[in-house]
Design a protein around this motif. Structure first.
Motif, PDB file in Angstrom:
ATOM      1  N   CYS A   1       0.719  -1.129  -0.019  1.00  0.00           N
ATOM      2  CA  CYS A   1       0.076   0.007   0.047  1.00  0.00           C
ATOM      3  C   CYS A   1       0.984   1.373   0.192  1.00  0.00           C
ATOM      4  CB  CYS A   1      -0.870   0.037   1.289  1.00  0.00           C
ATOM      5  SG  CYS A   1      -2.204  -1.276   1.158  1.00  0.00           S
ATOM      6  N   ILE A   2       0.790   2.059  -1.123  1.00  0.00           N
ATOM      7  CA  ILE A   2       1.614   3.237  -0.823  1.00  0.00           C
ATOM      8  C   ILE A   2       0.478   4.709  -1.102  1.00  0.00           C
ATOM      9  CG2 ILE A   2       3.712   2.224  -2.014  1.00  0.00           C
ATOM     10  CD1 ILE A   2       2.733   3.152  -4.531  1.00  0.00           C
ATOM     11  N   LYS A   3       0.936   5.609  -0.545  1.00  0.00           N
ATOM     12  CA  LYS A   3       0.098   6.939  -0.196  1.00  0.00           C
ATOM     13  C   LYS A   3       1.051   7.885  -0.820  1.00  0.00           C
ATOM     14  CE  LYS A   3      -1.817  10.240   2.863  1.00  0.00           C
ATOM     15  NZ  LYS A   3      -2.144  10.557   4.228  1.00  0.00           N
TER      16      LYS A   3
ATOM     17  N   ASP B   1       6.666   4.161   2.433  1.00  0.00           N
ATOM     18  CA  ASP B   1       6.101   3.169   1.379  1.00  0.00           C
ATOM     19  C   ASP B   1       6.927   2.586   0.566  1.00  0.00           C
ATOM     20  OD1 ASP B   1       4.269   3.877   2.987  1.00  0.00           O
ATOM     21  OD2 ASP B   1       2.971   4.833   1.644  1.00  0.00           O
TER      22      ASP B   1
ATOM     23  N   MET C   1      -4.942   4.601  -2.581  1.00  0.00           N
ATOM     24  CA  MET C   1      -6.296   5.317  -2.624  1.00  0.00           C
ATOM     25  C   MET C   1      -5.839   6.923  -2.855  1.00  0.00           C
ATOM     26  SD  MET C   1      -9.260   5.819   0.083  1.00  0.00           S
ATOM     27  CE  MET C   1      -8.712   7.421   0.594  1.00  0.00           C
TER      28      MET C   1
ATOM     29  N   ALA D   1     -11.727  11.155   3.564  1.00  0.00           N
ATOM     30  CA  ALA D   1     -11.708  10.098   4.355  1.00  0.00           C
ATOM     31  C   ALA D   1     -10.688  10.113   5.466  1.00  0.00           C
ATOM     32  CB  ALA D   1     -11.346   8.636   3.318  1.00  0.00           C
TER      33      ALA D   1
ATOM     34  N   THR E   1     -10.334   5.215   5.056  1.00  0.00           N
ATOM     35  CA  THR E   1      -9.152   4.940   4.159  1.00  0.00           C
ATOM     36  C   THR E   1      -8.956   3.275   4.308  1.00  0.00           C
ATOM     37  OG1 THR E   1      -8.223   7.052   4.659  1.00  0.00           O
ATOM     38  CG2 THR E   1      -6.718   5.326   3.648  1.00  0.00           C
TER      39      THR E   1
ATOM     40  N   GLY F   1       3.685   1.207   4.838  1.00  0.00           N
ATOM     41  CA  GLY F   1       4.645   2.108   5.626  1.00  0.00           C
ATOM     42  C   GLY F   1       4.152   1.868   6.944  1.00  0.00           C
TER      43      GLY F   1
ATOM     44  N   THR G   1       2.882   8.009   7.903  1.00  0.00           N
ATOM     45  CA  THR G   1       3.276   8.717   6.667  1.00  0.00           C
ATOM     46  C   THR G   1       3.858   9.944   7.130  1.00  0.00           C
ATOM     47  OG1 THR G   1       1.105   9.539   6.729  1.00  0.00           O
ATOM     48  CG2 THR G   1       1.095   7.794   5.425  1.00  0.00           C
TER      49      THR G   1
ATOM     50  N   THR H   1      -0.572   9.389  11.288  1.00  0.00           N
ATOM     51  CA  THR H   1      -1.167   8.623  12.311  1.00  0.00           C
ATOM     52  C   THR H   1      -0.739   7.114  12.589  1.00  0.00           C
ATOM     53  OG1 THR H   1      -3.061   7.417  11.097  1.00  0.00           O
ATOM     54  CG2 THR H   1      -3.401   9.850  11.924  1.00  0.00           C
ATOM     55  N   GLY H   2      -0.415   6.553  11.655  1.00  0.00           N
ATOM     56  CA  GLY H   2       0.240   5.111  11.792  1.00  0.00           C
ATOM     57  C   GLY H   2      -0.845   3.973  12.277  1.00  0.00           C
ATOM     58  N   GLN H   3      -2.085   4.724  11.765  1.00  0.00           N
ATOM     59  CA  GLN H   3      -3.543   3.649  11.989  1.00  0.00           C
ATOM     60  C   GLN H   3      -3.881   2.818  10.867  1.00  0.00           C
ATOM     61  OE1 GLN H   3      -6.388   6.687  13.192  1.00  0.00           O
ATOM     62  NE2 GLN H   3      -5.372   7.088  15.104  1.00  0.00           N
ATOM     63  N   VAL H   4      -3.625   3.301   9.671  1.00  0.00           N
ATOM     64  CA  VAL H   4      -4.095   2.572   8.314  1.00  0.00           C
ATOM     65  C   VAL H   4      -3.639   1.310   8.338  1.00  0.00           C
ATOM     66  CG1 VAL H   4      -4.085   2.532   5.782  1.00  0.00           C
ATOM     67  CG2 VAL H   4      -4.329   4.801   7.468  1.00  0.00           C
TER      68      VAL H   4
HETATM   69  C1  LIG Z   1     -11.643  14.167  10.069  1.00  0.00           C
HETATM   70  C2  LIG Z   1     -10.513  13.733   8.904  1.00  0.00           C
HETATM   71  C3  LIG Z   1     -10.701  14.293   7.560  1.00  0.00           C
HETATM   72  C4  LIG Z   1      -9.586  14.204   6.739  1.00  0.00           C
HETATM   73  N1  LIG Z   1      -9.808  14.894   5.504  1.00  0.00           N
HETATM   74  C5  LIG Z   1      -9.038  14.575   4.436  1.00  0.00           C
HETATM   75  C6  LIG Z   1      -9.046  15.278   3.133  1.00  0.00           C
HETATM   76  O1  LIG Z   1      -9.963  15.924   3.013  1.00  0.00           O
HETATM   77  N2  LIG Z   1      -8.103  15.279   2.336  1.00  0.00           N
HETATM   78  C7  LIG Z   1      -7.009  14.132   2.598  1.00  0.00           C
HETATM   79  O2  LIG Z   1      -6.240  14.280   1.801  1.00  0.00           O
HETATM   80  N3  LIG Z   1      -6.754  13.637   3.820  1.00  0.00           N
HETATM   81  C8  LIG Z   1      -7.541  13.910   4.771  1.00  0.00           C
HETATM   82  N4  LIG Z   1      -7.632  13.262   6.133  1.00  0.00           N
HETATM   83  C9  LIG Z   1      -6.235  12.450   6.426  1.00  0.00           C
HETATM   84  C10 LIG Z   1      -6.513  11.068   5.904  1.00  0.00           C
HETATM   85  O3  LIG Z   1      -7.338  10.583   6.704  1.00  0.00           O
HETATM   86  C11 LIG Z   1      -5.240  10.418   5.877  1.00  0.00           C
HETATM   87  O4  LIG Z   1      -4.400  11.179   4.680  1.00  0.00           O
HETATM   88  C12 LIG Z   1      -5.454   9.057   5.374  1.00  0.00           C
HETATM   89  O5  LIG Z   1      -6.263   8.271   6.005  1.00  0.00           O
HETATM   90  C13 LIG Z   1      -4.366   8.172   5.799  1.00  0.00           C
HETATM   91  O6  LIG Z   1      -3.711   8.655   7.328  1.00  0.00           O
HETATM   92  P1  LIG Z   1      -2.302   8.444   7.522  1.00  0.00           P
HETATM   93  O7  LIG Z   1      -1.594   9.488   6.453  1.00  0.00           O
HETATM   94  O8  LIG Z   1      -2.162   9.115   8.996  1.00  0.00           O
HETATM   95  O9  LIG Z   1      -1.782   7.248   7.431  1.00  0.00           O
HETATM   96  P2  LIG Z   1      -0.824   6.359   8.323  1.00  0.00           P
HETATM   97  O10 LIG Z   1      -1.542   5.459   9.088  1.00  0.00           O
HETATM   98  O11 LIG Z   1       0.410   7.136   8.882  1.00  0.00           O
HETATM   99  O12 LIG Z   1      -0.160   5.530   7.215  1.00  0.00           O
HETATM  100  C14 LIG Z   1       0.282   4.205   7.407  1.00  0.00           C
HETATM  101  C15 LIG Z   1       0.544   3.444   5.943  1.00  0.00           C
HETATM  102  O13 LIG Z   1      -0.831   3.198   5.530  1.00  0.00           O
HETATM  103  C16 LIG Z   1      -0.816   3.171   4.036  1.00  0.00           C
HETATM  104  N5  LIG Z   1      -1.837   4.344   3.537  1.00  0.00           N
HETATM  105  C17 LIG Z   1      -2.343   5.205   4.167  1.00  0.00           C
HETATM  106  N6  LIG Z   1      -2.949   5.990   3.355  1.00  0.00           N
HETATM  107  C18 LIG Z   1      -3.109   5.435   2.034  1.00  0.00           C
HETATM  108  C19 LIG Z   1      -3.691   5.580   0.799  1.00  0.00           C
HETATM  109  N7  LIG Z   1      -4.344   6.662   0.810  1.00  0.00           N
HETATM  110  N8  LIG Z   1      -3.383   4.711   0.055  1.00  0.00           N
HETATM  111  C20 LIG Z   1      -2.654   3.535   0.127  1.00  0.00           C
HETATM  112  N9  LIG Z   1      -2.008   3.285   1.246  1.00  0.00           N
HETATM  113  C21 LIG Z   1      -1.984   4.143   2.329  1.00  0.00           C
HETATM  114  C22 LIG Z   1       0.494   3.472   3.569  1.00  0.00           C
HETATM  115  O14 LIG Z   1       1.477   2.352   3.456  1.00  0.00           O
HETATM  116  C23 LIG Z   1       1.078   4.118   4.930  1.00  0.00           C
HETATM  117  O15 LIG Z   1       2.484   4.216   4.849  1.00  0.00           O
HETATM  118  C24 LIG Z   1      -8.361  13.537   6.946  1.00  0.00           C
HETATM  119  C25 LIG Z   1      -8.322  13.034   8.223  1.00  0.00           C
HETATM  120  C26 LIG Z   1      -9.375  13.117   9.241  1.00  0.00           C
HETATM  121  C27 LIG Z   1      -8.908  12.548  10.630  1.00  0.00           C
END
Ligand SMILES: Cc1cc2nc3c(=O)[nH]c(=O)nc-3n(C[C@H](O)[C@H](O)[C@H](O)COP(=O)(O)OP(=O)(O)OC[C@H]3O[C@@H](n4cnc5c(N)ncnc54)[C@H](O)[C@@H]3O)c2cc1C
Length: 267
Positions: free
Chosen positions: A8-10, A43, A66, A97, A102, A122, A125, A130-133
């Protein structure tokens, strides 16, 4: 033994341009316009690890992301690094999302891709971080999740020994496939892209899937599927005054000590 891997890459905002980021006072979201994007560095480590496992055992490395249409560039880069296939989850309904929505969307994408032994992410990011995905995605897929992964080795077919970082040290855990591993940056050094890789990537189609293609529930994606609400955002403005000392290193140290004494910071 073949190991089929989904990475999964962001695509994230380039940290070198974070100083240009501003917040929309009305929508409370980040103004992303004009800020260059890159593939999340962690990633690339996840992809490098996937490619190394494929080189050892054979199998397929598929990249999944995504994001908006421009995310294609990160997927092209991943193909040029050596990934076999790439899928982009792109639909207006996915926008805004939070991490749960996500992870749900990615899980639907993984299920649509079909067979996998290992999902690599990863650890976090560089933008939202957040490290939650990863853990949420593992939960949706019903598989084991290990985070902060520093080293992966195969004990026997389908059994891995994973070294994960702790605050003061590390631990080794045994894990059976299928599993999701979220890797840290110390795990490897991602390879450079070659001209041959770029040519190969140009010949590979990137499938783009929307909400209907992955059979996603409308209530579980985008804003509707996001239980998190941003109630307030603010920009950090430093209140402290800075003072720049000049002169030779010795003079600057002397002046700093005098200043700290003057202010009561040193007795
Ligand atoms: C209420 C709220 C609203 C938000 N609104 C927006 C918005 O309008 N637009 C926006 O761009 N962001 C928005 N975000 C942020 C968005 O939720 C995060 O960018 C996304 O959910 C990934 O979270 P993270 O970057 O903390 O991922 P982490 O949990 O730090 O990522 C860990 C790993 O998960 C994988 N991963 C994460 N995201 C993806 C992805 N999209 N595709 C593939 N792999 C992935 C990667 O391997 C990554 O290294 C919002 C967040 C919240 C809480």
């Amino acid at each position: 033994m073949a190991v089929d891997i989904i990475v999964c890459i962001k695509q994230v905002l380039n940290p070198e341009h974070f100083s240009k980021i501003s917040l929309d006072p009305v929508t409370k979201t980040i103004n992303r316009e004009g800020i260059p994007v890159i593939t999340n560095p962690w990633d690339k480590n996840a992809l490098e690890e996937g490619l190394r496992i494929r080189e050892r055992f054979s199998g397929k490395v598929v990249v999944l992301s995504m994001g908006p249409p421009q995310t294609r560039k990160s997927l092209e880069e991943a193909l040029a690094m050596g990934a076999d296939e790439a899928f982009l989850l792109c639909d207006r309904a996915f926008a805004a999302a939070d991490t749960l929505a996500t992870a749900y969307t990615l899980a639907r994408g993984v299920q649509k891709i079909g067979h996998f032994d290992l999902v690599l992410c990863g650890n976090e990011t560089v933008d939202s971080g957040t490290g939650q995905v990863g853990p949420q995605l593992a939960q949706f897929l019903g598989i084991t999740c290990i985070t902060s992964v520093k080293e992966i080795s195969f004990e026997e077919e389908r059994k891995l020994i994973v070294k994960r970082g702790l605050e003061r040290g590390h631990m080794k855990v045994k894990v059976e496939l299928p599993a999701l591993l979220a890797v840290g940056q110390e795990i490897n050094k991602p390879r450079l892209i070659t001209a041959f890789g770029i040519m190969q990537a140009a010949e590979t189609d990137i499938a783009v899937w929307g909400c209907e293609d992955i059979g996603a529930e409308l209530d579980s994606i985008g804003v509707k599927g996001s239980p998190t609400r941003i109630v307030e955002t603010f920009q950090h403005r430093p209140k402290r005054k800075g003072k720049i000392m000049t002169g030779s290193p010795e003079e600057m140290v002397k002046k700093t000590i005098e200043k700290l004494r003057e202010m009561g910071g040193l007795i």
